[in-house]
Design a protein around this motif. Structure first.
Motif, mmCIF file in Angstrom:
data_model
loop_
_atom_site.group_PDB
_atom_site.id
_atom_site.type_symbol
_atom_site.label_atom_id
_atom_site.label_comp_id
_atom_site.label_asym_id
_atom_site.label_seq_id
_atom_site.Cartn_x
_atom_site.Cartn_y
_atom_site.Cartn_z
ATOM 1 N N THR A 72 0.850 -1.194 0.000
ATOM 2 C CA THR A 72 0.000 0.000 0.000
ATOM 3 C C THR A 72 0.887 1.247 0.000
ATOM 4 O OG1 THR A 72 -0.049 0.116 2.429
ATOM 5 C CG2 THR A 72 -1.734 -1.245 1.336
ATOM 6 N N ASP A 73 0.288 2.409 -0.175
ATOM 7 C CA ASP A 73 1.046 3.660 -0.144
ATOM 8 C C ASP A 73 1.742 3.839 1.204
ATOM 9 O OD1 ASP A 73 0.267 4.221 -2.702
ATOM 10 O OD2 ASP A 73 -1.331 5.611 -2.142
ATOM 11 N N ASP A 74 1.080 3.459 2.271
ATOM 12 C CA ASP A 74 1.682 3.600 3.604
ATOM 13 C C ASP A 74 2.929 2.727 3.731
ATOM 14 O OD1 ASP A 74 -0.226 5.403 4.397
ATOM 15 O OD2 ASP A 74 -1.498 3.909 5.389
ATOM 16 N N GLN A 75 2.870 1.531 3.178
ATOM 17 C CA GLN A 75 4.029 0.638 3.239
ATOM 18 C C GLN A 75 5.196 1.198 2.416
ATOM 19 O OE1 GLN A 75 1.690 -2.882 2.068
ATOM 20 N NE2 GLN A 75 2.574 -3.933 3.860
ATOM 21 N N TYR A 76 4.859 1.768 1.260
ATOM 22 C CA TYR A 76 5.909 2.394 0.452
ATOM 23 C C TYR A 76 6.521 3.589 1.186
ATOM 24 C CZ TYR A 76 5.643 -0.150 -3.956
ATOM 25 O OH TYR A 76 5.736 -1.099 -4.928
ATOM 26 N N ASN A 77 5.695 4.394 1.821
ATOM 27 C CA ASN A 77 6.212 5.553 2.553
ATOM 28 C C ASN A 77 7.136 5.122 3.687
ATOM 29 O OD1 ASN A 77 4.994 7.602 1.023
ATOM 30 N ND2 ASN A 77 3.062 7.420 2.152
ATOM 31 N N GLU A 78 6.810 4.031 4.349
ATOM 32 C CA GLU A 78 7.685 3.505 5.402
ATOM 33 C C GLU A 78 9.018 3.056 4.786
ATOM 34 O OE1 GLU A 78 5.680 0.389 7.435
ATOM 35 O OE2 GLU A 78 4.086 1.688 8.248
ATOM 36 N N PHE A 79 8.949 2.411 3.635
ATOM 37 C CA PHE A 79 10.161 1.956 2.945
ATOM 38 C C PHE A 79 11.025 3.148 2.531
ATOM 39 C CE2 PHE A 79 12.200 1.174 -1.177
ATOM 40 C CZ PHE A 79 13.072 0.158 -0.823
ATOM 41 N N ARG A 85 14.690 8.860 2.580
ATOM 42 C CA ARG A 85 13.932 10.012 2.104
ATOM 43 C C ARG A 85 13.655 10.967 3.270
ATOM 44 N NH1 ARG A 85 7.818 9.763 -0.252
ATOM 45 N NH2 ARG A 85 7.389 9.505 1.990
ATOM 46 N N PRO A 86 13.850 12.303 3.051
ATOM 47 C CA PRO A 86 13.586 13.247 4.146
ATOM 48 C C PRO A 86 12.101 13.287 4.517
ATOM 49 C CG PRO A 86 13.997 14.417 2.093
ATOM 50 C CD PRO A 86 14.330 12.981 1.835
ATOM 51 N N GLU A 87 11.811 13.945 5.622
ATOM 52 C CA GLU A 87 10.430 13.968 6.097
ATOM 53 C C GLU A 87 9.508 14.713 5.152
ATOM 54 O OE1 GLU A 87 10.060 15.320 10.068
ATOM 55 O OE2 GLU A 87 11.384 13.789 10.916
ATOM 56 N N ASN A 88 10.011 15.767 4.495
ATOM 57 C CA ASN A 88 9.196 16.479 3.510
ATOM 58 C C ASN A 88 10.086 17.029 2.404
ATOM 59 O OD1 ASN A 88 9.999 19.349 4.262
ATOM 60 N ND2 ASN A 88 9.171 18.618 6.227
ATOM 61 N N ALA A 89 9.464 17.494 1.341
ATOM 62 C CA ALA A 89 10.209 17.916 0.150
ATOM 63 C C ALA A 89 11.157 19.076 0.438
ATOM 64 C CB ALA A 89 9.232 18.288 -0.966
ATOM 65 N N ASN A 90 10.787 19.952 1.334
ATOM 66 C CA ASN A 90 11.622 21.126 1.626
ATOM 67 C C ASN A 90 12.912 20.774 2.361
ATOM 68 O OD1 ASN A 90 9.803 22.930 0.444
ATOM 69 N ND2 ASN A 90 8.612 23.136 2.338
ATOM 70 N N ASP A 91 13.001 19.552 2.867
ATOM 71 C CA ASP A 91 14.197 19.147 3.618
ATOM 72 C C ASP A 91 15.333 18.651 2.723
ATOM 73 O OD1 ASP A 91 12.998 19.796 5.986
ATOM 74 O OD2 ASP A 91 12.221 17.780 6.362
ATOM 75 N N LYS A 110 11.660 19.155 -6.415
ATOM 76 C CA LYS A 110 11.796 18.537 -5.094
ATOM 77 C C LYS A 110 10.541 17.743 -4.731
ATOM 78 C CE LYS A 110 14.958 21.962 -3.087
ATOM 79 N NZ LYS A 110 15.119 22.971 -2.021
ATOM 80 N N GLU A 111 9.386 18.301 -5.056
ATOM 81 C CA GLU A 111 8.138 17.596 -4.763
ATOM 82 C C GLU A 111 8.051 16.306 -5.575
ATOM 83 O OE1 GLU A 111 5.064 20.370 -5.601
ATOM 84 O OE2 GLU A 111 5.572 21.726 -3.941
ATOM 85 N N ALA A 112 8.562 16.362 -6.817
ATOM 86 C CA ALA A 112 8.511 15.175 -7.675
ATOM 87 C C ALA A 112 9.421 14.070 -7.148
ATOM 88 C CB ALA A 112 8.900 15.553 -9.108
ATOM 89 N N VAL A 113 10.655 14.414 -6.760
ATOM 90 C CA VAL A 113 11.573 13.378 -6.269
ATOM 91 C C VAL A 113 11.127 12.863 -4.908
ATOM 92 C CG1 VAL A 113 13.538 14.203 -7.608
ATOM 93 C CG2 VAL A 113 13.166 15.126 -5.318
ATOM 94 N N TYR A 114 10.459 13.739 -4.143
ATOM 95 C CA TYR A 114 9.914 13.292 -2.864
ATOM 96 C C TYR A 114 8.822 12.257 -3.102
ATOM 97 C CZ TYR A 114 7.706 13.360 1.744
ATOM 98 O OH TYR A 114 7.190 13.001 2.959
ATOM 99 N N GLY A 115 7.961 12.542 -4.076
ATOM 100 C CA GLY A 115 6.894 11.607 -4.409
ATOM 101 C C GLY A 115 7.426 10.292 -4.932
ATOM 102 N N ALA A 116 8.607 10.342 -5.579
ATOM 103 C CA ALA A 116 9.227 9.117 -6.092
ATOM 104 C C ALA A 116 9.980 8.354 -5.018
ATOM 105 C CB ALA A 116 10.170 9.463 -7.241
ATOM 106 N N ASN A 120 18.335 11.968 -0.451
ATOM 107 C CA ASN A 120 18.990 13.200 -0.881
ATOM 108 C C ASN A 120 20.056 12.941 -1.943
ATOM 109 O OD1 ASN A 120 19.064 16.215 0.159
ATOM 110 N ND2 ASN A 120 21.149 15.665 -0.385
ATOM 111 N N ARG A 121 20.808 11.857 -1.794
ATOM 112 C CA ARG A 121 21.867 11.540 -2.771
ATOM 113 C C ARG A 121 21.266 11.269 -4.147
ATOM 114 N NH1 ARG A 121 24.599 7.001 -4.715
ATOM 115 N NH2 ARG A 121 26.819 7.364 -5.167
ATOM 116 N N GLN A 122 20.191 10.512 -4.181
ATOM 117 C CA GLN A 122 19.533 10.206 -5.451
ATOM 118 C C GLN A 122 18.956 11.479 -6.075
ATOM 119 O OE1 GLN A 122 16.875 7.351 -3.693
ATOM 120 N NE2 GLN A 122 17.982 5.595 -4.577
ATOM 121 N N ALA A 123 18.332 12.314 -5.230
ATOM 122 C CA ALA A 123 17.750 13.559 -5.727
ATOM 123 C C ALA A 123 18.828 14.485 -6.284
ATOM 124 C CB ALA A 123 16.975 14.259 -4.612
#
Length: 268
Positions: A72-79, A85-91, A110-116, A120-123
């Motif tokens: 689920t989306d929640d499981q992906y966000n945990e991963f 991944r930082p806590e939010n896009a601005n970080d 930043k919002e796009a890479v956060y969504g992906a 930080n290294r990948q971004a």
């Protein structure tokens, strides 16, 4: 017992030993372990030892489960959080050369890479790639515009000849009279050229200048230069006049000289 009988019994024992199946490693284990599925693929004690050493080396290390298609989306966000991944896009701390006009675009990046789910290294690697690509595209575009402008200038010079500078000047004067001159500088065409750099625009205003009268734009007393087409047309006209055709005419030499100059203008 006869010697023949003894030999027959011995051969039967050898045959039985030859057909007996080899003992599996798992069969040598305690009965309580033999049925464990995780042990069925071990061929010998050496294989078990290797597996044990490998398992011990991972004890205490962070373990990240590989993403599953059923997540689920929640499981992906945990991963994503576990993989950095930082806590939010601005970080995101991304090092880029950003003009003020591009800041909004980079915030969207930043919002796009956060969504992906990128860390930080990948971004940063993605930002470096995009910045390099954009720079290369801009450089190629600028080179293309320079080429197009150069081609336009050669096209006009071929058409206007020695009158090119004057025709272009008169065209710009006519444009300034009838439209906002900023339009010629601020409006860009799809190929990157400014509106005022397009040869068709220059031709159009050059014709307007001709229609309203050159003296009105360049002032009285200015010697106008003819285009090659205009010079050729006038030369042909002069060659039909008596001063040119009659070699005994008092103005014949002057007429021949004038026609010669017209042909020089016509040749560009």
């Amino acid at each position: 017992m006869s010697e023949e009988a003894t030999q027959d019994t011995g051969s039967q024992e050898v045959a039985a030993e030859a057909t007996e199946a080899p003992v599996r490693f798992v069969d040598t284990l305690d009965e309580s372990l033999r049925g464990n599925p995780s042990l069925q693929n071990f061929a010998d004690a050496n294989a078990v030892a290797k597996a044990y050493v490998h398992a011990r080396s991972h004890i205490g290390a962070d373990k990240i489960v590989k993403p599953q298609s059923s997540w689920t989306d929640d499981q992906y966000n945990e991963f994503y959080a576990e993989t950095g991944r930082p806590e939010n896009a601005n970080d995101y701390d991304i090092k880029i050369n950003v003009d003020e006009s591009d800041e909004d675009s980079w915030n969207k990046f930043k919002e796009a890479v956060y969504g992906a789910g990128l860390n930080n290294r990948q971004a940063q690697q993605m930002a470096d790639f995009l910045e390099t690509t954009i720079t290369e595209v801009d450089e190629r575009s600028a080179q293309n515009v320079e080429t197009l402008i150069s081609q336009s200038e050669m096209e006009l010079e071929k058409e206007f000849g020695q009158a090119t500078e004057q025709k272009v000047s008169m065209a710009m004067a006519a444009a300034e009279r009838y439209i906002d001159p900023d339009l010629l500088e601020d409006v860009f065409l799809s190929d990157g050229r400014r509106l005022g750099d397009h040869p068709d625009i220059i031709r159009m205003f050059a014709r307007i200048a001709s229609d309203i009268g050159e003296d009105t734009l360049v002032g009285e007393g200015t010697q106008l230069v003819m285009t090659p087409a205009e010079a050729m047309s006038l030369a042909k006209q002069k060659m039909t006049e008596g001063a040119y055709t009659d070699k005994f005419h008092p103005n014949h030499d002057e007429a021949v000289e004038e026609v010669q100059k017209l042909f020089e203008l016509a040749s560009g």
